[in-house]
Motif scaffolding. Sequence first.
Motif, PDB file in Angstrom:
ATOM      1  N   ASP A  53       0.818  -1.215   0.000  1.00 51.49           N
ATOM      2  CA  ASP A  53       0.000   0.000   0.000  1.00 51.49           C
ATOM      3  C   ASP A  53       0.854   1.269   0.000  1.00 51.49           C
ATOM      4  O   ASP A  53       0.320   2.364   0.175  1.00 51.49           O
ATOM      5  N   GLY A  54       2.171   1.103  -0.168  1.00 49.05           N
ATOM      6  CA  GLY A  54       3.026   2.265  -0.336  1.00 49.05           C
ATOM      7  C   GLY A  54       3.885   2.659   0.843  1.00 49.05           C
ATOM      8  O   GLY A  54       4.630   3.638   0.769  1.00 49.05           O
ATOM      9  N   VAL A  55       3.811   1.902   1.933  1.00 46.22           N
ATOM     10  CA  VAL A  55       4.637   2.220   3.102  1.00 46.22           C
ATOM     11  C   VAL A  55       6.061   1.723   2.865  1.00 46.22           C
ATOM     12  O   VAL A  55       6.272   0.601   2.400  1.00 46.22           O
ATOM     13  N   PRO A  64       9.493  -0.052   3.636  1.00 43.31           N
ATOM     14  CA  PRO A  64       9.829  -1.145   4.558  1.00 43.31           C
ATOM     15  C   PRO A  64      10.429  -0.655   5.875  1.00 43.31           C
ATOM     16  O   PRO A  64      10.170  -1.242   6.926  1.00 43.31           O
ATOM     17  N   ARG A  65      11.197   0.417   5.835  1.00 41.05           N
ATOM     18  CA  ARG A  65      11.839   0.931   7.048  1.00 41.05           C
ATOM     19  C   ARG A  65      10.847   1.633   7.973  1.00 41.05           C
ATOM     20  O   ARG A  65      11.135   1.864   9.142  1.00 41.05           O
ATOM     21  N   GLU A  66       9.672   1.995   7.453  1.00 38.00           N
ATOM     22  CA  GLU A  66       8.677   2.715   8.247  1.00 38.00           C
ATOM     23  C   GLU A  66       7.502   1.844   8.666  1.00 38.00           C
ATOM     24  O   GLU A  66       6.575   2.322   9.314  1.00 38.00           O
ATOM     25  N   VAL A  67       7.552   0.570   8.301  1.00 41.18           N
ATOM     26  CA  VAL A  67       6.358  -0.261   8.440  1.00 41.18           C
ATOM     27  C   VAL A  67       5.902  -0.388   9.896  1.00 41.18           C
ATOM     28  O   VAL A  67       4.700  -0.373  10.175  1.00 41.18           O
ATOM     29  N   TYR A  68       6.841  -0.454  10.867  1.00 37.88           N
ATOM     30  CA  TYR A  68       6.406  -0.625  12.255  1.00 37.88           C
ATOM     31  C   TYR A  68       5.916   0.682  12.871  1.00 37.88           C
ATOM     32  O   TYR A  68       5.095   0.656  13.793  1.00 37.88           O
ATOM     33  N   ASN A  69       6.399   1.800  12.364  1.00 35.78           N
ATOM     34  CA  ASN A  69       5.835   3.075  12.816  1.00 35.78           C
ATOM     35  C   ASN A  69       4.362   3.158  12.444  1.00 35.78           C
ATOM     36  O   ASN A  69       3.531   3.625  13.234  1.00 35.78           O
ATOM     37  N   VAL A  70       4.021   2.698  11.254  1.00 34.58           N
ATOM     38  CA  VAL A  70       2.624   2.711  10.809  1.00 34.58           C
ATOM     39  C   VAL A  70       1.821   1.640  11.536  1.00 34.58           C
ATOM     40  O   VAL A  70       0.705   1.891  12.014  1.00 34.58           O
ATOM     41  N   LEU A  71       2.405   0.446  11.657  1.00 39.92           N
ATOM     42  CA  LEU A  71       1.678  -0.673  12.257  1.00 39.92           C
ATOM     43  C   LEU A  71       1.462  -0.480  13.757  1.00 39.92           C
ATOM     44  O   LEU A  71       0.608  -1.146  14.355  1.00 39.92           O
ATOM     45  N   SER A  72       2.200   0.437  14.357  1.00 41.27           N
ATOM     46  CA  SER A  72       2.045   0.694  15.789  1.00 41.27           C
ATOM     47  C   SER A  72       0.821   1.544  16.103  1.00 41.27           C
ATOM     48  O   SER A  72       0.538   1.804  17.281  1.00 41.27           O
ATOM     49  N   THR A  73       0.094   1.957  15.067  1.00 43.27           N
ATOM     50  CA  THR A  73      -1.120   2.751  15.276  1.00 43.27           C
ATOM     51  C   THR A  73      -2.347   1.927  14.907  1.00 43.27           C
ATOM     52  O   THR A  73      -2.277   1.012  14.076  1.00 43.27           O
ATOM     53  N   GLU A  74      -3.473   2.270  15.519  1.00 43.55           N
ATOM     54  CA  GLU A  74      -4.725   1.584  15.200  1.00 43.55           C
ATOM     55  C   GLU A  74      -5.092   1.781  13.735  1.00 43.55           C
ATOM     56  O   GLU A  74      -5.565   0.860  13.059  1.00 43.55           O
ATOM     57  N   GLU A  75      -4.826   2.997  13.227  1.00 41.76           N
ATOM     58  CA  GLU A  75      -5.115   3.283  11.825  1.00 41.76           C
ATOM     59  C   GLU A  75      -4.239   2.436  10.899  1.00 41.76           C
ATOM     60  O   GLU A  75      -4.691   2.000   9.837  1.00 41.76           O
ATOM     61  N   GLY A  76      -3.001   2.210  11.307  1.00 38.36           N
ATOM     62  CA  GLY A  76      -2.097   1.399  10.500  1.00 38.36           C
ATOM     63  C   GLY A  76      -2.530  -0.048  10.414  1.00 38.36           C
ATOM     64  O   GLY A  76      -2.452  -0.678   9.355  1.00 38.36           O
ATOM     65  N   VAL A  77      -3.001  -0.592  11.537  1.00 39.21           N
ATOM     66  CA  VAL A  77      -3.503  -1.967  11.540  1.00 39.21           C
ATOM     67  C   VAL A  77      -4.735  -2.067  10.636  1.00 39.21           C
ATOM     68  O   VAL A  77      -4.858  -3.002   9.830  1.00 39.21           O
ATOM     69  N   ASP A  78      -5.654  -1.103  10.756  1.00 41.40           N
ATOM     70  CA  ASP A  78      -6.840  -1.103   9.893  1.00 41.40           C
ATOM     71  C   ASP A  78      -6.439  -1.018   8.418  1.00 41.40           C
ATOM     72  O   ASP A  78      -7.014  -1.706   7.558  1.00 41.40           O
ATOM     73  N   ARG A  79      -5.453  -0.202   8.129  1.00 40.14           N
ATOM     74  CA  ARG A  79      -4.989  -0.040   6.752  1.00 40.14           C
ATOM     75  C   ARG A  79      -4.444  -1.358   6.207  1.00 40.14           C
ATOM     76  O   ARG A  79      -4.707  -1.733   5.053  1.00 40.14           O
ATOM     77  N   ALA A  80      -3.694  -2.096   7.050  1.00 41.46           N
ATOM     78  CA  ALA A  80      -3.132  -3.380   6.615  1.00 41.46           C
ATOM     79  C   ALA A  80      -4.238  -4.388   6.327  1.00 41.46           C
ATOM     80  O   ALA A  80      -4.204  -5.087   5.295  1.00 41.46           O
ATOM     81  N   PHE A  81      -5.226  -4.481   7.210  1.00 41.79           N
ATOM     82  CA  PHE A  81      -6.314  -5.439   6.979  1.00 41.79           C
ATOM     83  C   PHE A  81      -7.172  -5.027   5.772  1.00 41.79           C
ATOM     84  O   PHE A  81      -7.656  -5.899   5.037  1.00 41.79           O
ATOM     85  N   ASP A  82      -7.354  -3.736   5.569  1.00 42.09           N
ATOM     86  CA  ASP A  82      -8.094  -3.288   4.384  1.00 42.09           C
ATOM     87  C   ASP A  82      -7.366  -3.717   3.109  1.00 42.09           C
ATOM     88  O   ASP A  82      -8.000  -4.136   2.126  1.00 42.09           O
ATOM     89  N   LYS A  83      -6.051  -3.622   3.126  1.00 44.48           N
ATOM     90  CA  LYS A  83      -5.274  -4.030   1.956  1.00 44.48           C
ATOM     91  C   LYS A  83      -5.330  -5.540   1.769  1.00 44.48           C
ATOM     92  O   LYS A  83      -5.404  -6.041   0.629  1.00 44.48           O
ATOM     93  N   LEU A  84      -5.318  -6.280   2.861  1.00 47.64           N
ATOM     94  CA  LEU A  84      -5.451  -7.738   2.766  1.00 47.64           C
ATOM     95  C   LEU A  84      -6.810  -8.137   2.196  1.00 47.64           C
ATOM     96  O   LEU A  84      -6.924  -9.168   1.525  1.00 47.64           O
ATOM     97  N   ASP A  85      -7.841  -7.335   2.470  1.00 51.28           N
ATOM     98  CA  ASP A  85      -9.160  -7.612   1.889  1.00 51.28           C
ATOM     99  C   ASP A  85      -9.080  -7.692   0.366  1.00 51.28           C
ATOM    100  O   ASP A  85      -9.786  -8.492  -0.265  1.00 51.28           O
ATOM    101  N   GLU A  86      -8.209  -6.881  -0.229  1.00 49.69           N
ATOM    102  CA  GLU A  86      -8.106  -6.845  -1.691  1.00 49.69           C
ATOM    103  C   GLU A  86      -7.537  -8.144  -2.264  1.00 49.69           C
ATOM    104  O   GLU A  86      -7.956  -8.600  -3.324  1.00 49.69           O
ATOM    105  N   ILE A  87      -6.577  -8.730  -1.564  1.00 42.57           N
ATOM    106  CA  ILE A  87      -5.888  -9.900  -2.118  1.00 42.57           C
ATOM    107  C   ILE A  87      -6.541 -11.209  -1.688  1.00 42.57           C
ATOM    108  O   ILE A  87      -6.368 -12.250  -2.345  1.00 42.57           O
TER     109      ILE A  87
END
Length: 368
Positions: free
Chosen positions: A195-197, A199-222
């Motif tokens: 989704d464009g994050v 690799p070096r920033e992935v845990y900064n994003v995943l450490s937020t509730e919005e980041g987790v939601d974003r990851a699952f939304d992207k998984l919905d696509e695949i």
Amino acid sequence: MRRRSTNEPTNGRNAMKGLTRRSLLAATATLPLFAVAATAQSSELTYAGSGGGLAQVMDILFDKPFEAETGIRIRAIATTDRISAMRAMMQAGNPIWDVAELTPVEYATASIEGWLEPIDWSVADPDNLLPEEAKLEDAGVAATFSTILAQRTDMLPEGQQMASWADFWDVEAFPGPRALQDSVMENLEFALIADGVSPREVYNVLSTEEGVDRAFDKLDEIKPHVAAWWSAGAQPVQMLADGEVAFTTAWNGRITQLRQDGIPVETMWNGGALKPSYVGILKGTQHKTEAEQYIHFMIGDPERSAEFAAMVAYPGMVQGLYDHLDPEVGRELPTHPDNMASQFVVDAVFWARNMDALQERWQEWLLD
């Protein structure tokens, strides 16, 4: 040096399946000859490891040469369930191990619980050859493997090759059945990278509730395009070999072997998840400085590290390692500079803190 299921198995027998008596003898022959230490043995370190064939290699490459050079004997013991053992030692205030091999989960637990000594890296890495990612406050990276994207080159569109996780998600440009591991760990990271994050920033994003939601939304696509969710390392290899899937995540060493067997597969390192195993010093040891010297001997010397990587395809991270390896061998390993640059290191502490909640959401998502 890694746990089963979500990690490549590295207990002595599995990690050393390619080890032969001849290779052990050959390795022994290549070691430098050390004179017997003139002084009496000054101390002994107890090292808690996996045992088996891996312990044989470590004895040849590290333990005996370290004793010959320093007079410090390494007493290596085969261990299982190190978390329970460390917890009991800490509760008793009596650490009977000095140094321990640690899987990501073991390291994260020990670090969070405060069971490890801080490491003086001026002793453990006096020449500053280890990258910062390998020098944690209370542990060092001892070995690595990667979860990467593997692709059947004969099932790709003509003239095309997947080069990113965004490509894996692009089912129109790259049609074909896909497989992913049945694991919340890494799939969330891969989804964010797709989704464009960075690799070096992935845990900064995943450490937020919005980041987790974003990851699952992207998984919905695949999700509708995933033909199989694998749970054992041999499964994606077999599916690729049979042509059951065109694209899948897999452990890097398995794909190297598959290609050597003549199957038209390629590894994509971009966005790969590099998983370390660690070495740490137990809190309360009476031999901290000696333990730091041993860690330097194990992971801080490029030539010894290259000998280890040539025998066991789980390389360390010390600079200069690849100067001492056959270039063809080196290019297949996860910490090679060309491969390392575009990967991220799996954050064991993040997953120790968040695994339960995220795994529960993962199971619900799979069933939805």
